[in-house]
Scaffold this active site. Structure first.
Site: not given
Length: 295
Positions: A230, A264
């Protein structure tokens, strides 16, 4: 390490059982979208999406998360029917190929219903069950739900998100949405929470959530973190998309120590190795190939 006090830590999700007191689940990301922030459409074609899911399980993933609509506001809106056309064929083919857990990444009740009928075990909702009807769909089917924090939800632009105390506000939101889920008839042992790193949050917000993750895991439900590659990692390390693996691993391991139980991830093999090592250091598992030479 003290237990995070997880509600119903031993859970049957789909065809697999997890003991979240001493086990981390690896969720692989498979996006059937043309604009996903990491893979940029590499798994948009049906055969590629299915192949990616099967490979992820072969690489050690316990779980495959299949999405047809990205979170970002920088995309064309699509209707529920198009989203269904993207995710249902992947779910059906992956269900036929593996006993791994399958989740559908959606905030729409109609998509969730179609996905469950195709074989999905979990609804992964980055909108926090705010779409009318989605909680009822989950309750009636008896599936697991992932309740995620975001301010605007998928496809909605939030300019310069601000919080007085991001961790307290995220925790408050998750408690409220969990209460809503319970009132809608979703069983407590079917609820997972996710603080939503980088979802309507800047780098400082996501770092603070990671630093104080114990305040999220203390809510009591198994906590999922979706940190993989991210922007808060990229901005922290000044790394482009393809060079964030080490930062992702570091943030994931720290999150495990602070109570996260589901990761995840994009890079399954790297995640599995780092998680197995972390579990061993924490005393949750033995070495896979210990030497018998004690000299």
């Amino acid at each position: 390490m003290p237990s995070p006090g997880i509600i119903s830590p031993v859970r049957r999700i789909g065809r697999r059982e997890f003991d979240f007191e001493r086990q981390i689940a690896i969720m692989a990301i498979v996006n059937r979208t043309p604009n996903s922030f990491h893979d940029q459409g590499r798994t948009y074609e049906l055969d590629r999406a299915v192949a990616a899911a099967v490979k992820a399980v072969d690489d050690g993933a316990d779980w495959v998360d299949i999405g047809g609509f990205a979170f970002s506001a920088a995309q064309a809106q699509i209707g529920a029917e198009e989203e269904i056309e993207r995710v249902v064929p992947v779910i059906a083919e992956v269900r036929a190929a593996t006993d791994a857990v399958i989740s559908v990444d959606t905030h729409r009740a109609a998509v969730a219903q179609a996905a469950i009928e195709a074989g999905a075990d979990v609804i992964n909702d980055t909108n926090g069950l705010r779409e009318p009807g989605i909680a009822e769909v989950a309750a009636e089917a008896g599936v697991t739900v992932i309740v995620t924090h975001s301010l605007g939800g998928p496809g909605r632009r939030v300019f310069r998100p601000s919080y007085s105390d991001v961790v307290s506000e995220v925790a408050g939101f998750l408690r409220e949405r969990v209460s809503f889920a319970l009132k809608a008839g979703i069983a407590a042992d079917r609820i997972i929470i996710d603080p939503g790193h980088d979802l309507n949050k800047n780098t400082f917000h996501s770092l603070e959530l990671t630093r104080r993750l114990e305040e999220i895991t203390a809510i009591g439900y198994p906590t999922l973190v979706a940190l993989s590659n991210k922007d808060f990692i990229g901005e922290t390390l000044d790394r482009p998309q393809g060079e964030r693996t080490e930062g992702t691993i570091a943030a994931n391991v720290l999150s495990i120590v602070k109570g996260a139980r589901i990761l995840r991830v994009h890079d399954v093999a790297a995640a599995v190795a780092s998680v197995r090592m972390t579990e061993a250091v924490l005393g949750w598992r033995g070495p896979i190939a210990p030497s018998h030479n004690l000299a």
